[in-house]
Scaffold this active site. Structure first.
Site, short mmCIF file in Angstrom:
data_model
loop_
_atom_site.label_atom_id
_atom_site.label_comp_id
_atom_site.label_asym_id
_atom_site.label_seq_id
_atom_site.Cartn_x
_atom_site.Cartn_y
_atom_site.Cartn_z
N SER A 95 10.07 55.17 5.13
CA SER A 95 10.09 56.63 5.23
C SER A 95 9.94 56.98 6.70
O SER A 95 9.67 56.10 7.54
CB SER A 95 8.98 57.26 4.39
N LEU A 109 3.30 60.08 2.92
CA LEU A 109 4.13 61.17 3.43
C LEU A 109 5.45 60.68 4.01
O LEU A 109 5.53 59.59 4.57
CB LEU A 109 3.37 61.96 4.50
N HIS A 120 7.19 50.56 4.45
CA HIS A 120 6.05 50.46 3.54
C HIS A 120 5.92 49.08 2.93
O HIS A 120 4.81 48.56 2.77
CB HIS A 120 6.19 51.49 2.40
N LEU A 122 8.14 45.16 2.03
CA LEU A 122 9.23 44.21 1.88
C LEU A 122 8.75 43.20 0.84
O LEU A 122 7.67 42.65 0.98
CB LEU A 122 9.53 43.51 3.20
N TYR A 166 6.54 38.53 10.94
CA TYR A 166 7.15 39.71 11.53
C TYR A 166 7.44 39.52 13.02
O TYR A 166 8.40 40.10 13.55
CB TYR A 166 6.29 40.94 11.27
#
Length: 205
Positions: A95, A109, A120, A122, A166
């Site tokens: 988002s 939000l 948010h 994976l 990451y």
């Protein structure tokens, strides 16, 4: 022109030749491998994969079913699913966020005027883990974000043990995240999306 046709890295990828019937005629089959944005209709499949992936590790899910539906209704263009023969095997849901760092409010939000894509979650289906699918999906997602004119960077938060994964995907650690979930603490990470003009010119964006 559809968004899919304009983004070559989201087009179906045929990983094996189409099957043929005994008479030599090609049978209609679903694409062996396909990447596309998710829709609210995919929410249950998404939640089933996420629940199995996270509850056994942390005891909770980053997004619950109603939150998945919430984001897939508000900003489906910031999601990406990997389907094999029509079955969801991995996904990312994001988002927009409008601040430099993530806060507790970022968990629920979507800020339409924001320029940071908050990733948010994976998750990869248990039957296809350890095959590099998470890295491949993240690479495709970042390529996709480079074609969105409003996206400047990608943000996420993860537990310590996921930081090396990451980092291999090109993210850098920003330090401890102010967001907490129960007793869990997180590292905040970011990946620049802007500054890739050559890739934009040569990606069909």
């Amino acid at each position: 022109m559809s968004a899919l046709s304009a983004l070559p890295f989201l087009k179906p990828v045929h990983l094996r030749p189409p099957r043929s019937s005994p008479g030599g005629q090609r049978r209609h089959t679903l694409p062996a491998s396909e990447f596309r944005c998710l829709s609210p209709e995919d929410a249950v499949s998404v939640f089933e994969i996420e629940r199995e992936a996270f509850i056994s590790v942390s005891g909770d899910c980053p997004l619950h079913l109603d939150e998945i539906r919430h984001f897939l209704n508000l900003c489906p263009e910031l999601s990406l699913g990997w389907f094999e023969e029509g079955r969801l095997v991995a996904f990312i849901i994001g988002s927009l966020w409008d601040q430099e760092r993530l806060s507790q409010a970022a968990l629920t939000l979507h800020k339409p005027q924001g320029s940071a894509v908050h990733i948010h979650v994976l998750a990869v289906h248990r039957t296809v883990r350890q095959q590099g699918k998470g890295s491949i999906l993240m690479w495709r997602y970042l390529q996709y974000l480079r074609c969105l004119p409003f996206a400047r960077r990608a943000l996420l938060m993860c537990e310590d043990f996921l930081v090396p994964f990451y980092q291999k995907c090109g993210f850098e650690a920003l330090g401890p995240c102010e967001v907490t979930v129960g007793e869990l603490a997180f590292v905040e990470m970011q990946h620049p999306v802007r500054g890739h003009a050559f890739m934009r010119r040569n990606s069909g964006c």
